[in-house]
Write an enzyme that holds these catalytic residues in place. Structure first.
Site, mmCIF file in Angstrom:
data_model
loop_
_atom_site.group_PDB
_atom_site.id
_atom_site.type_symbol
_atom_site.label_atom_id
_atom_site.label_comp_id
_atom_site.label_asym_id
_atom_site.label_seq_id
_atom_site.Cartn_x
_atom_site.Cartn_y
_atom_site.Cartn_z
ATOM 1 N N SER A 132 0.829 -1.271 -0.056
ATOM 2 C CA SER A 132 -0.089 0.107 -0.232
ATOM 3 C C SER A 132 0.672 1.288 -0.002
ATOM 4 O O SER A 132 2.144 1.244 0.309
ATOM 5 C CB SER A 132 -0.850 -0.148 1.336
ATOM 6 O OG SER A 132 -1.419 1.175 1.573
ATOM 7 N N TYR A 135 -2.155 -1.156 10.396
ATOM 8 C CA TYR A 135 -2.115 -1.366 8.922
ATOM 9 C C TYR A 135 -0.713 -0.845 8.385
ATOM 10 O O TYR A 135 0.094 -1.705 7.801
ATOM 11 C CB TYR A 135 -3.343 -0.579 8.310
ATOM 12 C CG TYR A 135 -3.331 -0.811 6.903
ATOM 13 C CD1 TYR A 135 -4.058 -1.813 6.206
ATOM 14 C CD2 TYR A 135 -2.691 0.107 5.905
ATOM 15 C CE1 TYR A 135 -4.224 -1.980 4.967
ATOM 16 C CE2 TYR A 135 -2.932 -0.183 4.630
ATOM 17 C CZ TYR A 135 -3.755 -1.038 4.133
ATOM 18 O OH TYR A 135 -3.901 -1.305 2.734
HETATM 19 P P1 NAD Z 1 -11.432 -6.496 0.203
HETATM 20 O O1 NAD Z 1 -11.844 -6.406 1.552
HETATM 21 O O2 NAD Z 1 -12.022 -6.148 -0.997
HETATM 22 O O3 NAD Z 1 -10.777 -7.959 -0.083
HETATM 23 C C1 NAD Z 1 -9.758 -8.679 0.833
HETATM 24 C C2 NAD Z 1 -10.113 -10.220 0.772
HETATM 25 O O4 NAD Z 1 -9.345 -10.705 1.767
HETATM 26 C C3 NAD Z 1 -11.742 -10.666 1.164
HETATM 27 O O5 NAD Z 1 -12.005 -11.382 0.123
HETATM 28 C C4 NAD Z 1 -11.381 -11.130 2.541
HETATM 29 O O6 NAD Z 1 -12.354 -12.284 2.895
HETATM 30 C C5 NAD Z 1 -9.992 -11.784 2.269
HETATM 31 N N1 NAD Z 1 -9.388 -11.894 3.640
HETATM 32 C C6 NAD Z 1 -9.533 -11.032 4.789
HETATM 33 N N2 NAD Z 1 -8.915 -11.639 5.748
HETATM 34 C C7 NAD Z 1 -8.752 -12.845 5.722
HETATM 35 C C8 NAD Z 1 -8.165 -13.987 6.289
HETATM 36 N N3 NAD Z 1 -8.065 -13.916 7.681
HETATM 37 N N4 NAD Z 1 -7.945 -15.258 5.620
HETATM 38 C C9 NAD Z 1 -8.345 -15.141 4.259
HETATM 39 N N5 NAD Z 1 -8.838 -14.266 3.445
HETATM 40 C C10 NAD Z 1 -8.876 -13.067 3.872
HETATM 41 O O7 NAD Z 1 -9.910 -5.464 0.225
HETATM 42 P P2 NAD Z 1 -9.215 -4.779 -1.019
HETATM 43 O O8 NAD Z 1 -9.264 -3.600 -0.948
HETATM 44 O O9 NAD Z 1 -8.935 -5.687 -2.320
HETATM 45 O O10 NAD Z 1 -7.638 -4.955 -0.494
HETATM 46 C C11 NAD Z 1 -6.825 -6.314 -0.951
HETATM 47 C C12 NAD Z 1 -5.415 -5.843 -0.512
HETATM 48 O O11 NAD Z 1 -4.858 -4.560 -0.974
HETATM 49 C C13 NAD Z 1 -5.269 -5.578 1.067
HETATM 50 O O12 NAD Z 1 -3.799 -6.003 1.367
HETATM 51 C C14 NAD Z 1 -5.225 -4.090 1.274
HETATM 52 O O13 NAD Z 1 -4.230 -3.796 2.257
HETATM 53 C C15 NAD Z 1 -4.522 -3.785 0.100
HETATM 54 N N6 NAD Z 1 -4.776 -2.308 -0.439
HETATM 55 C C16 NAD Z 1 -6.005 -1.836 -0.716
HETATM 56 C C17 NAD Z 1 -6.173 -0.658 -0.937
HETATM 57 C C18 NAD Z 1 -7.452 -0.245 -1.009
HETATM 58 O O14 NAD Z 1 -7.804 1.277 -1.264
HETATM 59 N N7 NAD Z 1 -8.613 -0.939 -1.344
HETATM 60 C C19 NAD Z 1 -5.165 0.262 -1.014
HETATM 61 C C20 NAD Z 1 -4.051 -0.263 -0.621
HETATM 62 C C21 NAD Z 1 -3.598 -1.474 -0.385
#
Ligand code: NAD
Length: 261
Positions: A143, A156
């Site tokens: 991130s 985070y």
């Molecule tokens: P999201 O919530 O849409 O998807 C996350 C997925 O991870 C979900 O399907 C959830 O069930 C799964 N998950 C969570 N905990 C889990 C566990 N204990 N075991 C198995 N699966 C698990 O989130 P996203 O926005 O797609 O984020 C994905 C990654 O991208 C994360 O690492 C997040 O930190 C990173 N990220 C997201 C953003 C953003 O703005 N959305 C920005 C920077 C980084």
């Protein structure tokens, strides 16, 4: 031509992964699902790992992949997962917004289990096969918070900074074996994780939810729009393609200029 506000439609163009097997964590939703989709479109066989069994099944069915319902907070997470993985995308993550003094220790610990320990355990699980094959790609979905801090995000920011270090160690150890390891560093991406944060940020900053995206989330981004999941997936697939074998140990901001300021 793709404008700054239009996400790419063919994010896998020029990448042929027909003889590769990928594993994507958190692939039931958001960025992980977009990565699974893009890797499959490039020809890879994709293992979809998510705690949410229904979401994993739906995502796998969409791309002809294999679903695995696994809680990545568990120490035995790798049991039952295939070890013959050429491309590992450590993506699963979760957010919690609270001032440090009020940050729940169990939530902090959970975030580190899912976002640091799980990638470590999956690296241990997958590296022997990559090493034996002389080729591997590790994409860690970090991130902008792996490079910069924000208030109220102790769990985070600390976990993502730890993931950055883990990724660099994998890059150094993998280099002699044709394995690269990189972080992708998005700003705010239009996913359920961000939708959930809007209410939390509104409470933390004492403003209305509709003002959060413009005034808080995009405040430090030069490009004033949310990122689409496919735009992050495009970078992940590019890192598995034919022209990026020399990129390793890097952190690639996909943040609309946030970290340039
Ligand atoms: P999201 O919530 O849409 O998807 C996350 C997925 O991870 C979900 O399907 C959830 O069930 C799964 N998950 C969570 N905990 C889990 C566990 N204990 N075991 C198995 N699966 C698990 O989130 P996203 O926005 O797609 O984020 C994905 C990654 O991208 C994360 O690492 C997040 O930190 C990173 N990220 C997201 C953003 C953003 O703005 N959305 C920005 C920077 C980084």
């Amino acid at each position: 031509m793709t404008s700054a506000s239009t996400p790419p439609s063919d994010v896998s163009a020029g990448v042929d992964l027909a003889d590769r097997t990928a594993l994507v964590t958190g692939a039931g939703s958001g960025i992980g699902r977009a990565c699974a989709r893009a890797l499959a479109a490039a020809g890879a066989r994709v293992h979809v790992v998510d705690r949410d069994a229904a979401a994993a099944t739906a995502a796998a069915e969409e791309i002809g992949g294999v679903a695995h319902a696994v809680d990545l907070a568990r120490a035995d997470l790798a049991e039952g997962l295939p070890a013959g993985i050429d491309i590992l995308v450590n993506n699963a993550g979760l957010q919690h917004v609270a001032p440090l003094a009020e940050f729940p220790p169990d939530r902090f610990e959970l975030m580190h289990k899912v976002m640091v320990r799980a990638p470590f355990l999956l690296l241990r699980h997958c590296l022997p096969h990559m090493t034996a094959r002389g080729w591997g790609r590790i994409v860690n979905v970090s991130s902008v918070h792996g490079l910069r801090a924000s208030a109220f995000k102790a769990g985070y920011v600390a976990a993502k900074h730890a993931l950055e270090g883990l990724s660099k160690v994998a890059a150094l150890e993998g280099a002699p074996h044709g394995i690269t390891s990189n972080c992708v560093n998005p700003g705010y991406v239009r996913t359920p994780l961000v939708e959930q944060q809007i209410a939390a940020q509104a409470a933390a900053h004492g403003i209305a939810p509709e003002r959060v995206v413009g005034e808080v989330m995009l405040d430090r981004s030069a490009i004033k729009r949310l990122i689409e999941p496919a735009e992050v997936a495009a970078v992940a697939v590019w890192l598995c393609g034919p022209h990026t074998g020399y990129i390793t140990g890097s952190s690639l901001p996909v943040d609309g200029g946030w970290s340039a300021a």
